[in-house]
Motif scaffolding. Structure first.
Motif, mmCIF file in Angstrom:
data_model
loop_
_atom_site.group_PDB
_atom_site.id
_atom_site.type_symbol
_atom_site.label_atom_id
_atom_site.label_comp_id
_atom_site.label_asym_id
_atom_site.label_seq_id
_atom_site.Cartn_x
_atom_site.Cartn_y
_atom_site.Cartn_z
ATOM 1 N N LYS A 295 24.197 -4.767 21.771
ATOM 2 C CA LYS A 295 23.781 -5.867 20.903
ATOM 3 C C LYS A 295 22.270 -6.016 20.997
ATOM 4 O O LYS A 295 21.671 -5.771 22.051
ATOM 5 C CB LYS A 295 24.437 -7.169 21.350
ATOM 6 N N PRO A 296 21.591 -6.410 19.921
ATOM 7 C CA PRO A 296 20.150 -6.636 20.001
ATOM 8 C C PRO A 296 19.821 -7.752 20.992
ATOM 9 O O PRO A 296 20.646 -8.635 21.242
ATOM 10 C CB PRO A 296 19.774 -7.056 18.569
ATOM 11 N N THR A 297 18.643 -7.697 21.534
ATOM 12 C CA THR A 297 18.155 -8.813 22.344
ATOM 13 C C THR A 297 17.595 -9.847 21.374
ATOM 14 O O THR A 297 16.450 -9.753 20.916
ATOM 15 C CB THR A 297 17.070 -8.334 23.330
ATOM 16 N N TYR A 298 18.420 -10.800 21.032
ATOM 17 C CA TYR A 298 18.061 -11.751 19.990
ATOM 18 C C TYR A 298 16.876 -12.619 20.418
ATOM 19 O O TYR A 298 16.785 -13.051 21.573
ATOM 20 C CB TYR A 298 19.247 -12.658 19.662
ATOM 21 N N GLN A 300 14.648 -16.061 20.345
ATOM 22 C CA GLN A 300 14.902 -17.493 20.289
ATOM 23 C C GLN A 300 13.718 -18.147 19.579
ATOM 24 O O GLN A 300 12.591 -18.128 20.077
ATOM 25 C CB GLN A 300 15.056 -18.059 21.703
ATOM 26 N N ASN A 329 25.210 -13.934 14.852
ATOM 27 C CA ASN A 329 24.347 -14.942 15.459
ATOM 28 C C ASN A 329 23.922 -15.922 14.371
ATOM 29 O O ASN A 329 23.331 -15.536 13.363
ATOM 30 C CB ASN A 329 23.126 -14.261 16.085
ATOM 31 N N HIS A 366 14.874 -5.397 14.587
ATOM 32 C CA HIS A 366 15.188 -4.700 15.834
ATOM 33 C C HIS A 366 15.208 -3.180 15.639
ATOM 34 O O HIS A 366 16.039 -2.475 16.207
ATOM 35 C CB HIS A 366 16.514 -5.201 16.394
ATOM 36 N N HIS A 381 19.721 -7.053 11.309
ATOM 37 C CA HIS A 381 19.488 -8.114 12.304
ATOM 38 C C HIS A 381 18.163 -8.809 12.025
ATOM 39 O O HIS A 381 17.118 -8.424 12.562
ATOM 40 C CB HIS A 381 19.467 -7.526 13.716
#
Length: 558
Positions: A295-298, A300, A329, A366, A381
Motif C-alpha cells: 500500500k502507498p505510504t499515504y 497526512q 483512503n 506515488h 493514488h
C-alpha cells in the motif's frame, strides 16, 4: 510495483539480442517474409496497412513514471511523436521502421518492459482492473496474482503454440472493471462461506465473430491452487482446441462443442496431476512477488484546498465529478485522465502528454499510473488536496476533458486507418460522434453511456459489450455500420443484440443521435441510465428511433 529479477533482466536482454539478429537477416534477405513472420510476431511486431506496428506489453496496466517517460522517448525518437493505448492495456507504435525495432526493444528493456507475447497463439498480456490496489470496493489487490500469471505464462514451453491466442483477465472487486466474462479465462476475487478469499474461475468467454459469455468452471478456487488450475485449463484446451479452422479455434468454441461439464471434468482431472507437480514452487514465487505491491505510504494533509476549489470553480467541479472515483483512503481519490478529447483519436497520447502524465504521477500519485482497457490513463493514488493542481496542469497539457464514462468516452479500435484486417474505419466515426454531442452540450445530461466501435468482426473495440455497439463492415466495397444495443462488460454482463440493417458512413452519426435523443425522452428520470432504460423497455422503442421510416411504414400498413 514489481521490479525485474536478474533472471527477468537476462531473459529480456537475450530476446532483444536474438531478435536483432533476426531483423538483420530479414533486411539482408537471408530470411523471407514468411520465415520472418512468426519470429516478429513472437516479439509483438505486426505488419499493418502502411507500416510495421510494435505492440508493447503493459502487464496488468501498471506503469511507473520512469516507464511512461521511456514510452514518450520511444514515440519521439522512433515513431511519429505519439503512442496508442489499447483495450488490452498495452501501447502500440504505428510507424516504426524495421531496422529501428531492436533499438526500441532495447530501450524498453532499460525500463523493465518488453513486447514478448503481445501477439501470436500464446497467452497474451494479463489484464486487470485499472483501479486495482486503490478501489474502495476491492476485496484484495489482484496484481500480485496477475504478476504470478505473467511469470508463469511467459515463454511457457507447453503453451507457445496454442490453437489460437489466449487472454486472461483478473479483478479483485465484485464490480467488474476488467470484463472478465469476455476472456478465455476470467478470474474474479471472491469469498467463500468461511470468509476465505479465492477466485471464481470463468472460462470460454470471448467476442469476435462468435461472441460468447464465459461460464463458471469453478465457483471457488483457493488462491494457492491458482497456477496449477490455470495450467490444467490451458493444457486441456491445447489438446482439444481445433486447429483445422482458426475461426473455431478459441477456447469458447472448445467449451461450446464439448460442453461445460466435460471440460470441467477434464480440467479437474488434469488439475490433480498438475497440482502435485508444482510442489509449492508457485507459492514461493508468490511470496517473493507480494512485497512488490505494498500500500502507498499515504500523506497526512488537510483537504480544505480541494473543498474550496470544488465549491468555487464549476469547471474543476465537473472534472472531479466525472473523472474521479472514491479511493480506499477517504482523503484520496482515483483520477482518470481522459484520452478522448472531443474530435481526437481515442487512446492516442503525444510524447509531450506522456511526459506530463509521468510528471504528475511522480509528483502526486506515488509514482504510479495505470492504463485502462477503456484507453485512458489513471492516477490511482491522489490526495484530494492535490486535485486542483493536477487539473490545472491537465488543462495546460490539453488532457482535462471531463467525459470519462460519458458518450464521447468511446472505445475504438484503429480500424481501416491502420489495421490490415479492418473492413471499415472506426476512428472518424468516434471523432464525429464525440464532436456532435459536444456541439449539442448534452453529454452530462445523458449520463453514463458506453459506446464502443470495431472496424471489423474481430471486435478489438469490444462493440459487443457496448451499451451502444458499432460494427463497421464492408458491403460490396462500401462501409456499412451495424448497431448493437444492450451490451454490458461489467458484473451484469450481456452481449448486445443487433438492432437491424446497417447504416452508411454518412448515416451512422445521425442514427446514433436519434437513438440517444429517444432515450432522453423514454427514460423515467435523470437517474435512469441508457442501459437501465433499455433493459426496462426492451429494444422496440429504440429500434423505432433508429429506423423511423420502417416505423412509419408499419403504422401505415396497420
Amino acid at each position: 510495483m514489481y521490479k525485474y529479477s536478474d533472471f527477468d533482466e537476462k531473459f529480456v536482454r537475450e530476446r532483444v539480442a536474438q531478435f536483432r539478429g533476426q531483423v538483420e537477416r530479414r533486411i539482408d534477405g537471408s530470411l523471407t517474409e514468411d520465415e520472418f513472420k512468426p519470429l516478429r510476431l513472437m516479439n509483438g511486431l505486426y505488419l499493418q496497412l502502411h507500416a510495421y506496428m510494435l505492440r508493447v506489453a503493459v502487464p496488468y496496466g501498471t506503469l511507473s513514471s520512469r516507464q511512461m517517460r521511456q514510452l514518450a522517448y520511444i514515440a519521439q525518437k522512433w515513431d511519429k511523436g505519439y503512442g496508442h493505448f489499447t483495450t488490452r492495456q498495452n501501447i502500440q507504435y504505428n510507424w516504426p521502421k524495421l531496422n529501428d525495432v531492436p533499438d526500441m526493444l532495447s530501450a524498453l528493456a532499460d525500463v523493465e518492459m518488453h513486447a514478448i507475447q503481445t501477439s501470436g497463439n500464446t497467452i497474451r498480456n494479463v489484464t486487470s482492473d485499472q483501479f486495482a490496489g486503490a478501489a474502495e470496493d476491492e476485496i484484495e489487490d489482484p496484481r500480485p496474482y496477475a504478476e504470478l500469471i505473467r511469470q508463469w505464462s511467459t515463454d511457457h514451453p507447453e503453451f507457445q503454440f496454442l490453437p489460437r491466442k489466449f487472454k486472461i483477465a483478473i479483478t479483485g472487486s465484485p464490480n467488474d472493471r476488467a470484463v472478465v466474462k469476455a476472456h478465455d479465462i476470467g478470474l474474479r476475487m471472491a469469498r467463500n462461506d468461511a470468509g476465505e478469499t479465492g477466485f471464481e474461475v470463468i472460462v470460454g468467454g470471448g467476442l469476435g465473430r462468435t461472441p460468447m459469455e464465459g461460464k463458471v468452471v469453478r465457483e471457488f478456487l483457493p488462491k494457492a491452487d491458482l497456477l496449477p488450475y490455470l495450467e490444467a485449463i490451458v493444457s486441456v484446451y491445447n489438446l482439444l482446441g481445433r486447429r483445422d479452422n482458426k475461426y473455431k479455434a478459441r477456447i469458447k468454441i472448445t467449451v461450446h462443442e464439448n460442453g461445460l461439464e466435460t471440460i470441467r471434468d477434464l480440467v479437474e482431472q488434469e488439475f490433480t496431476v498438475r497440482r502435485a507437480a508444482f510442489s509449492g514452487i508457485d507459492q514461493e514465487m508468490l511470496a517473493e512477488i507480494k512485497p512488490a505491491f505494498p500500500k502507498p505510504t499515504y500523506i497526512q494533509a488537510p483537504t480544505d484546498a480541494f473543498t474550496t476549489a470544488y465549491d468555487a470553480d464549476p469547471v474543476f467541479r465537473s472534472w472531479v465529478d466525472t473523472n474521479t472515483v472514491a479511493h480506499q483512503n477517504g482523503d484520496y481519490a482515483i483520477a482518470t485522465i481522459s484520452l478522448k478529447k472531443h474530435g481526437a483519436t481515442p487512446g492516442d497520447a503525444t510524447d509531450a502528454q506522456m511526459r506530463e502524465m509521468a510528471d504528475l504521477a511522480e509528483a502526486y500519485s506515488h509514482d504510479e499510473l495505470r492504463v485502462s482497457h477503456e484507453q485512458n490513463i489513471v492516477l490511482p493514488h491522489v490526495h484530494k488536496s492535490h486535485l486542483p493542481a493536477i487539473h490545472a496542469r491537465l488543462v495546460a497539457a490539453d488532457l482535462a476533458t471531463a467525459n470519462v464514462g460519458l458518450v464521447s468516452d468511446i472505445i475504438a479500435c484503429p480500424g481501416m486507418d491502420y489495421c490490415a484486417l479492418a473492413t471499415a474505419r472506426s476512428i472518424p466515426v468516434a471523432q464525429e460522434i464525440a464532436t456532435r454531442f459536444d456541439e449539442l452540450k448534452l453529454e452530462h445530461e445523458i449520463g453514463a453511456l458506453k459506446i464502443k466501435i470495431s472496424g471489423c468482426i474481430n471486435a478489438c473495440g469490444h462493440h459487443h459489450v457496448g451499451h451502444i455497439g458499432i460494427l463497421g463492415l464492408d458491403r460490396a466495397g462500401v462501409e456499412n455500420y451495424q448497431i448493437t444495443l444492450g451490451g454490458d462488460g461489467t458484473e451484469t454482463f450481456a452481449i448486445g443484440q443487433r438492432a437491424g440493417p446497417g447504416f452508411s458512413d454518412t448515416e451512422i452519426v445521425p442514427a446514433i443521435e436519434r437513438l440517444i435523443l429517444a432515450y432522453l425522452d423514454l427514460r423515467e428520470n435523470s437517474d435512469e441510465t441508457f442501459l437501465s432504460a433499455y433493459r426496462r423497455l426492451g429494444a422496440d422503442p429504440f429500434k423505432a428511433a433508429l429506423y423511423p421510416d420502417a416505423e412509419k411504414g408499419r403504422k401505415h400498413a396497420a
